[in-house]
Design an enzyme around this catalytic site. Structure first.
Site, PDB file in Angstrom:
ATOM      1  N   TYR A 176       0.852  -1.127   0.122  1.00 42.52           N
ATOM      2  CA  TYR A 176      -0.038  -0.011  -0.009  1.00 42.52           C
ATOM      3  C   TYR A 176       0.938   1.248  -0.050  1.00 42.52           C
ATOM      4  O   TYR A 176       1.996   1.476   0.697  1.00 42.52           O
ATOM      5  CB  TYR A 176      -0.781  -0.030   1.134  1.00 42.52           C
ATOM      6  CG  TYR A 176      -2.438  -0.150   1.064  1.00 42.52           C
ATOM      7  CD1 TYR A 176      -3.060   0.313   0.073  1.00 42.52           C
ATOM      8  CD2 TYR A 176      -3.026  -1.257   1.620  1.00 42.52           C
ATOM      9  CE1 TYR A 176      -4.333   0.161  -0.447  1.00 42.52           C
ATOM     10  CE2 TYR A 176      -4.296  -1.360   1.245  1.00 42.52           C
ATOM     11  CZ  TYR A 176      -5.012  -0.993   0.537  1.00 42.52           C
ATOM     12  OH  TYR A 176      -6.290  -1.175  -0.072  1.00 42.52           O
TER      13      TYR A 176
ATOM     14  N   THR B 107      -3.010   6.026 -22.234  1.00 41.72           N
ATOM     15  CA  THR B 107      -2.965   4.727 -21.371  1.00 41.72           C
ATOM     16  C   THR B 107      -1.539   4.516 -22.124  1.00 41.72           C
ATOM     17  O   THR B 107      -0.595   4.862 -22.771  1.00 41.72           O
ATOM     18  CB  THR B 107      -3.767   3.738 -22.159  1.00 41.72           C
ATOM     19  OG1 THR B 107      -3.810   3.883 -23.563  1.00 41.72           O
ATOM     20  CG2 THR B 107      -5.310   4.030 -21.737  1.00 41.72           C
TER      21      THR B 107
ATOM     22  N   LYS C 123      -0.905   0.939 -25.261  1.00 41.24           N
ATOM     23  CA  LYS C 123      -1.081   0.745 -26.814  1.00 41.24           C
ATOM     24  C   LYS C 123       0.074   0.908 -27.372  1.00 41.24           C
ATOM     25  O   LYS C 123       1.027   0.039 -27.086  1.00 41.24           O
ATOM     26  CB  LYS C 123      -2.192   1.898 -27.103  1.00 41.24           C
ATOM     27  CG  LYS C 123      -3.743   1.822 -26.401  1.00 41.24           C
ATOM     28  CD  LYS C 123      -4.663   2.763 -26.865  1.00 41.24           C
ATOM     29  CE  LYS C 123      -6.243   2.432 -26.422  1.00 41.24           C
ATOM     30  NZ  LYS C 123      -6.256   3.094 -24.946  1.00 41.24           N
TER      31      LYS C 123
ATOM     32  N   ARG D 221      -1.093  -2.417 -19.040  1.00 36.80           N
ATOM     33  CA  ARG D 221      -2.518  -1.848 -18.963  1.00 36.80           C
ATOM     34  C   ARG D 221      -2.727  -0.572 -17.757  1.00 36.80           C
ATOM     35  O   ARG D 221      -2.463  -0.974 -16.810  1.00 36.80           O
ATOM     36  CB  ARG D 221      -3.452  -2.827 -18.600  1.00 36.80           C
ATOM     37  CG  ARG D 221      -4.861  -2.542 -19.138  1.00 36.80           C
ATOM     38  CD  ARG D 221      -5.401  -3.845 -19.315  1.00 36.80           C
ATOM     39  NE  ARG D 221      -5.304  -4.407 -20.600  1.00 36.80           N
ATOM     40  CZ  ARG D 221      -5.506  -3.825 -21.842  1.00 36.80           C
ATOM     41  NH1 ARG D 221      -6.618  -2.828 -21.809  1.00 36.80           N
ATOM     42  NH2 ARG D 221      -5.127  -4.147 -22.927  1.00 36.80           N
TER      43      ARG D 221
HETATM   44  N1  DSN Z   1     -10.762   1.020 -25.712  1.00 40.52           N
HETATM   45  C1  DSN Z   1      -9.784   1.749 -26.328  1.00 40.52           C
HETATM   46  C2  DSN Z   1      -9.633   1.569 -27.878  1.00 40.52           C
HETATM   47  O1  DSN Z   1      -9.774   0.264 -28.163  1.00 40.52           O
HETATM   48  O2  DSN Z   1      -9.256   2.546 -28.710  1.00 40.52           O
HETATM   49  C3  DSN Z   1      -9.993   3.390 -26.153  1.00 40.52           C
HETATM   50  O3  DSN Z   1     -10.085   3.522 -24.626  1.00 40.52           O
END
Ligand code: DSN
Length: 458
Positions: A46, A240, A243, A249
């Site tokens: 924590y 994020t 990607k 994530r």
């Molecule tokens: N879910 C994501 C996407 O596929 O673009 C965006 O948050």
């Protein structure tokens, strides 16, 4: 628990990822280092609050040895932070370096949380936020009526032009008439490079906070093949980390401004945005940070700082253009006529009279994974989308190039031809068409296995 089926299912998912081709533009394959950090004992800890780095000069910030013991005093609510603080500071300093930011908050659990924290940092309930229309390529968290933010703030939407670019004239007209507190440039299905300078000029006229949600293209920015909004007058960038950035994530907020930490509540000024954002993440909208994920973010940022990542980013775009060309030469009509980034939006309905959902399901049968996506002209948007969205971040991580992109375009044409013959989505599972899908599936699998996942490499 002995023989817990969870582990079998994880193994099966690993096989699915190995044997298929991941074309969802928002997905990627992480490195062994990222995976190790995520599955570590840091999940036991924590650590509400923040590691202190306030008042440290930029140069000291990169080099932990230069931070004095006194400045290492943290703002945490639990003991035992000695390792966690250092890890979180590493993640922060690497993120700042990657994105030329004055500050990074690495604690958001997701992109949605990151966006919500920025709205909460800067707006009061009822304030206006100008963002891209979801049906034109925007994002759920940019004002879709089904979200919590849309019930608190007053979202106004700008759209895109028939050529697929932002309608800057509409954006300017709405900004000047509505005077939003935030102008947001961000998207999840948009293939152009935004003109950040133009939007910044508009935002400055009305004193709005300029925010960019670069979740889709953060890896392209880090790799130097896409402009960085923070270099073009924007104060905040959210993203994020999983990607194109190829991390775990999670979410991240980068900002420009004052990072000194006044003990009393900071005044709501654009200069104080970094501090306002920290308070909006914790305790404003989140509790304990996920330090195992923050460690994995630090690993991913470290990887993105390496020169190889620039080559990776270049190849993502090169492959996307090759994929777009391969599809167009086979009769697919693309939204915006092509792509300038990592993703392609295909108007399957207009090209071949097939719905996006039917095409998505048919491609699943051959191991090509993508998603059906609404297009601006779709009335019943999310339910009967006319398009599919696909991209190259994951297959580029596997080492595929232009030749493989053409092969994928060819398989997609073969699959759409079968769909045209079948006619109805409900008949996709009909046994009589299975041999045709199976033949393509075998070829897809053979190609996929030639390009191991990063976690399989020695
Ligand atoms: N879910 C994501 C996407 O596929 O673009 C965006 O948050």
């Amino acid at each position: 628990m002995k023989n817990d089926p969870v582990f079998d299912l994880i193994n099966q998912e690993n096989e699915r990822q190995r044997e298929g081709l991941e074309l969802i533009p928002s997905e990627n394959y992480v490195s062994t280092g990222v995976l190790r950090a995520m599955g570590s004992v840091l999940t036991n800890k924590y650590s509400e609050g923040y590691p202190s780095f306030r008042g440290i000069t930029t140069d000291d910030f990169w080099d932990e040895d230069k931070i004095s013991e006194e400045k290492l005093t943290n703002f945490r609510y639990y003991g035992g932070q000695v390792n966690v603080d250092r890890i979180e500071r590493l993640a922060i300093s690497r993120a700042m370096r990657l994105f030329h930011a004055d500050h990074a908050n690495v604690q958001p659990h997701s992109g949605a949380n990151a966006n919500e924290a920025v709205y909460f940092a800067w707006c009061e309930p009822g304030d206006k936020i100008l963002a891209m229309n979801l049906a034109h390529g925007g994002h759920l968290t940019h004002g879709s009526p089904v979200t919590r933010s849309a019930k608190i703030y007053n979202f106004i939407a700008y759209g895109t032009t028939p050529e697929g670019d932002i309608d800057y004239d509409e954006l300017e007209r709405l900004a000047l008439s509505e005077k939003p507190k935030i102008i947001l440039v961000g998207y999840s299905a948009f293939m152009k490079v935004p003109d950040f300078d133009r939007v910044a000029k508009i935002g400055k006229k009305i004193g709005a906070l300029l925010m960019a949600d670069m979740a889709h293209v953060a890896g392209l920015i880090a790799g130097g093949v896409h402009p960085n909004p923070l270099d073009h007058g924007f104060q905040v960038m959210t993203t994020t980390t999983h990607k194109t950035l190829r991390g775990p994530r999670g979410g991240l907020i980068l900002s420009k401004g004052n990072v000194a930490s006044p003990l009393k509540k900071p005044e709501k000024t654009l200069e104080n945005i970094p501090i306002l954002i920290d308070r909006a993440v914790f305790p404003g909208t989140q509790g304990g940070p996920l330090e195992h994920v923050i460690a994995a973010k630090a690993v991913a940022f470290g990887e993105a700082l390496q020169p190889e990542f620039q080559t990776y980013a270049k190849n993502i775009v090169k492959n996307a253009k090759a994929l777009a060309d391969g599809l167009m030469s086979r009769g697919f009509i693309l939204q915006g006529g092509g792509t300038e980034n990592h993703l392609v939006l295909v108007n399957v309905k207009k090209s071949f009279g097939v719905s996006g959902k039917m095409f998505e399901k048919a491609l699943d049968l051959v191991g090509l994974t993508l998603n059906a996506n609404a297009l601006p002209e779709d009335k019943a948007a999310a339910f009967r989308p006319s398009g599919v969205r696909l991209g190259t971040p994951a297959i580029t991580t596997r080492g595929m190039g232009v030749k493989e992109m053409d092969k994928i375009a060819e398989w997609m044409k073969q699959v759409v031809d079968i769909c045209v013959k079948i006619g109805e989505e409900e008949k996709l599972e009909d046994k009589k068409y299975q041999p045709e899908f199976d033949k393509i599936h075998t070829e897809v699998k053979k190609l996929a296995l030639k390009f191991p996942l990063p976690t399989e490499r020695k």
